[in-house]
Each structure stands twice: as C-alpha cells, then as structure tokens.
Design a protein around this motif. Structure first.
Motif, mmCIF file in Angstrom:
data_model
loop_
_atom_site.group_PDB
_atom_site.id
_atom_site.type_symbol
_atom_site.label_atom_id
_atom_site.label_comp_id
_atom_site.label_asym_id
_atom_site.label_seq_id
_atom_site.Cartn_x
_atom_site.Cartn_y
_atom_site.Cartn_z
ATOM 1 N N UNK A 47 -6.887 6.821 2.907
ATOM 2 C CA UNK A 47 -6.943 7.032 1.456
ATOM 3 C C UNK A 47 -5.843 6.244 0.752
ATOM 4 N N UNK A 48 -4.655 6.232 1.344
ATOM 5 C CA UNK A 48 -3.558 5.429 0.783
ATOM 6 C C UNK A 48 -3.959 3.962 0.766
ATOM 7 N N UNK A 49 -4.595 3.516 1.827
ATOM 8 C CA UNK A 49 -5.052 2.125 1.907
ATOM 9 C C UNK A 49 -6.069 1.814 0.811
ATOM 10 N N UNK A 50 -7.023 2.722 0.617
ATOM 11 C CA UNK A 50 -8.054 2.499 -0.401
ATOM 12 C C UNK A 50 -7.437 2.438 -1.798
ATOM 13 N N UNK A 51 -6.465 3.287 -2.056
ATOM 14 C CA UNK A 51 -5.806 3.263 -3.369
ATOM 15 C C UNK A 51 -4.891 2.053 -3.514
ATOM 16 N N UNK A 52 -4.122 1.766 -2.473
ATOM 17 C CA UNK A 52 -3.132 0.683 -2.536
ATOM 18 C C UNK A 52 -3.803 -0.674 -2.723
ATOM 19 N N UNK A 53 -4.845 -0.920 -1.915
ATOM 20 C CA UNK A 53 -5.521 -2.219 -1.975
ATOM 21 C C UNK A 53 -6.704 -2.216 -2.930
ATOM 22 N N UNK A 54 -6.950 -1.085 -3.585
ATOM 23 C CA UNK A 54 -8.002 -0.992 -4.587
ATOM 24 C C UNK A 54 -7.406 -1.058 -5.974
ATOM 25 N N UNK A 55 -7.303 0.090 -6.641
ATOM 26 C CA UNK A 55 -6.838 0.080 -8.028
ATOM 27 C C UNK A 55 -5.383 -0.347 -8.228
ATOM 28 N N UNK A 56 -4.521 -0.093 -7.253
ATOM 29 C CA UNK A 56 -3.092 -0.376 -7.465
ATOM 30 C C UNK A 56 -2.782 -1.866 -7.307
#
Length: 155
Positions: free
Chosen positions: A37-46
């Motif tokens: 989940x951190x990966x999806x957020x970090x490399x997605x919206x962030x």
C-alpha cells in the motif's frame, strides 16, 4: 577440520538460552500488504508524476505488465517482512516489551544501513538521477518503518 568436544558445546549452548520466540505470521502478511500500500501511494499519487517525468516516455514509467510487477513486488516484500518477523522473534517478546523503540530502530536501521546504500551504489553505477534515487530511498525507508509499525501494533 575442528570438531568441538562435548564440553565445549555445553559451554556455548544451554537449552532455552538461545531459543527464539514464535514468528508473528499474521504480522508478516499484514506488513507485506501495508508495504504494498505504501508502494502504491508513494509511486502513485505522491511521486508518480515526478517518476514519469524523470524516466521520460518509453522509460520505466510505462510498464507492459503492471500486475506482474505488482506480484513480484509482493513476493519480494513478503521475503523482507518474513525476515523482519524472524528478527523480532529472535529478539524476543520480553525484550521488545520493555524496548518498543526497537521495532522502528531495527527496521529503519535495515533500510538506512543496508537497503538504501545498496540501492544507491547500484544507482550510481547505472547513472540514475539523484532525484530518482531519493524518491526510491524515501520509499524503502518508509516501507520498512511501516512494516516495523505493523509488528509494533500487532505485538
């Protein structure tokens, strides 16, 4: 070849002294999911846009099989979470109960002392930009600290 005698073995190993507690397998699975989940957020919206800008069209920004990469990431993060779970089991619940900061010190230390320097060394050889290296280093530090948080909460 050196073979220790019975007396030598008895002085090194005493039953119960080197035993390890149980691995929190549910914590391992949850830590893996949280790191994904951190990966999806970090490399997605962030940092998704910054990453695509850095890599350019046709670079790593566009993947042919994103689910295959996601599954491979999940397996590799599961290996990491398993080793972290083993590490905490080896330290033992009694020690972690009186020193709860070890969850964060140990996971942050793994990321900061092993993962990020190894990644940075490879990135220097591959001539990856500093911006990209900092984005990836931030992810690994945050992912490992998040896994430590999971084990801390699920103790």
């Amino acid at each position: 070849m050196y073979v220790p005698d019975r007396f030598h073995l008895r002085t090194i190993w005493r039953p119960g002294e080197l035993s390890m507690g149980p691995v929190n397998w549910l914590g391992v699975v949850v830590a893996t999911i949280v790191a994904l989940a951190v990966s999806a957020l970090w490399y997605g919206p962030i940092h998704g846009r910054a990453r695509v800008e850095e890599l350019g069209p046709g670079g790593l920004g566009q993947r042919i099989a994103p689910w295959r990469n996601f599954m491979a990431s999940g397996v590799l993060l599961l290996v990491s979470a398993t080793m972290i779970g083993h590490m905490f089991a080896r330290v033992g619940a009694p020690t972690l109960a009186v020193k709860p900061w070890l969850y964060f010190m140990m996971t942050g230390g793994l990321a900061g002392a092993f993962i990020i320097p190894a990644m940075w060394f490879n990135y220097m050889n591959l001539r990856v930009s500093r911006r990209m290296a900092l984005i990836d280093a931030g992810f690994w530090l945050l992912a490992y600290l998040a896994m430590g948080l999971v084990f801390f909460v699920m103790r």
